[in-house]
Design a protein around this motif. Structure first.
Motif, PDB file in Angstrom:
ATOM      1  N   ILE A  28       0.078   7.381  -1.433  1.00 14.28           N
ATOM      2  CA  ILE A  28      -0.346   5.696  -1.692  1.00 14.28           C
ATOM      3  C   ILE A  28       0.723   5.270  -2.661  1.00 14.28           C
ATOM      4  O   ILE A  28       0.859   3.785  -1.667  1.00 14.28           O
ATOM      5  CB  ILE A  28      -1.696   5.959  -3.390  1.00 14.28           C
ATOM      6  N   LYS A  31       2.899   4.027   0.610  1.00 12.56           N
ATOM      7  CA  LYS A  31       1.952   3.232   1.644  1.00 12.56           C
ATOM      8  C   LYS A  31       2.188   1.322   1.219  1.00 12.56           C
ATOM      9  O   LYS A  31       1.788   0.240   1.871  1.00 12.56           O
ATOM     10  CB  LYS A  31       1.484   3.492   1.967  1.00 12.56           C
ATOM     11  N   ASN A  32       2.454   1.713  -0.218  1.00 13.54           N
ATOM     12  CA  ASN A  32       1.792   0.573  -0.942  1.00 13.54           C
ATOM     13  C   ASN A  32       2.994  -0.300  -1.764  1.00 13.54           C
ATOM     14  O   ASN A  32       3.321  -1.562  -2.427  1.00 13.54           O
ATOM     15  CB  ASN A  32       0.760   0.310  -1.554  1.00 13.54           C
ATOM     16  N   LYS A  35       3.803  -4.124  -1.290  1.00  9.41           N
ATOM     17  CA  LYS A  35       2.476  -5.296  -1.745  1.00  9.41           C
ATOM     18  C   LYS A  35       3.774  -5.039  -3.567  1.00  9.41           C
ATOM     19  O   LYS A  35       2.893  -6.259  -4.142  1.00  9.41           O
ATOM     20  CB  LYS A  35       1.274  -4.340  -2.237  1.00  9.41           C
ATOM     21  N   SER A 103      -7.312  -7.666  -3.038  1.00  8.22           N
ATOM     22  CA  SER A 103      -6.627  -6.822  -1.715  1.00  8.22           C
ATOM     23  C   SER A 103      -4.903  -6.182  -2.272  1.00  8.22           C
ATOM     24  O   SER A 103      -4.499  -5.411  -1.765  1.00  8.22           O
ATOM     25  CB  SER A 103      -6.907  -7.116  -0.458  1.00  8.22           C
ATOM     26  N   TRP A 107      -5.367  -1.525  -5.393  1.00  4.91           N
ATOM     27  CA  TRP A 107      -4.503  -0.378  -4.931  1.00  4.91           C
ATOM     28  C   TRP A 107      -3.800  -0.342  -6.605  1.00  4.91           C
ATOM     29  O   TRP A 107      -3.746   1.003  -6.478  1.00  4.91           O
ATOM     30  CB  TRP A 107      -3.435  -0.402  -3.757  1.00  4.91           C
ATOM     31  N   ARG A 110      -6.345   1.496  -8.879  1.00  2.64           N
ATOM     32  CA  ARG A 110      -6.465   2.414  -8.933  1.00  2.64           C
ATOM     33  C   ARG A 110      -5.523   4.327  -8.814  1.00  2.64           C
ATOM     34  O   ARG A 110      -5.958   5.028  -9.608  1.00  2.64           O
ATOM     35  CB  ARG A 110      -7.569   2.542  -8.062  1.00  2.64           C
ATOM     36  N   LEU A 111      -4.265   3.164  -8.045  1.00  2.00           N
ATOM     37  CA  LEU A 111      -3.586   4.648  -8.264  1.00  2.00           C
ATOM     38  C   LEU A 111      -2.899   4.856 -10.288  1.00  2.00           C
ATOM     39  O   LEU A 111      -2.716   6.323 -10.456  1.00  2.00           O
ATOM     40  CB  LEU A 111      -2.166   4.079  -7.895  1.00  2.00           C
TER      41      LEU A 111
END
Length: 137
Positions: A28, A31-32, A35, A103, A107, A110-111
């Motif tokens: 995860i 992937k981010n 960001k 957005s 993430w 939550r991570l």
């Protein structure tokens, strides 16, 4: 099934599940990663308070993602943090992170929560094993 068997099975399952959750968390984060780079870049360009562990872990691999994101997740949640020995983190730091669109930041929060769950499961599995080893073996 006896109590020692249940304890060791639960401990092993908890420990192994925590490892699986950490692998998922790593994916995860990867992937981010863009960001995260944007958040920390903007944070630095505004000269906001950044803690030492986030500064140091920034230069480490993605395996250290719990260290990289925990500061921002705690700012988002409004946890009172100190920047240096007795200096509290500025209000602007909190406002910047909390003003980010969902957005861009959810993430990360939550991570962070996933990392906490994985950590508790790993510690719980380890403690269960220690109890089993000490009392039943």
């Amino acid at each position: 099934m006896s109590w020692p068997c249940v304890l060791i099975y639960v401990s092993v399952i908890s420990f192994l599940s925590s490892i699986l959750l950490q692998v998922i968390a790593y994916v995860i984060f990867r992937k981010n990663a863009n960001k995260f780079e944007e958040i920390i870049g903007e944070f630095r360009s505004r000269k906001l308070d950044l803690d030492i562990s986030t500064n140091v872990s920034y230069f480490l691999s993605a395996s250290f993602h719990p260290l990289k994101i925990s500061y921002f997740a705690r700012l988002y949640k409004g946890v009172k943090l100190s920047h240096k020995s007795n200096k509290m983190v500025s209000k602007e730091s909190y406002e910047f992170i909390q003003s980010l669109p969902d957005s861009e930041i959810l993430w990360l929060v939550r991570l962070h929560n996933l990392n906490i769950v994985a950590g508790v499961m790993m510690i719980g599995g380890g403690i269960g094993f220690i109890i089993w080893r000490h009392f039943f073996n």
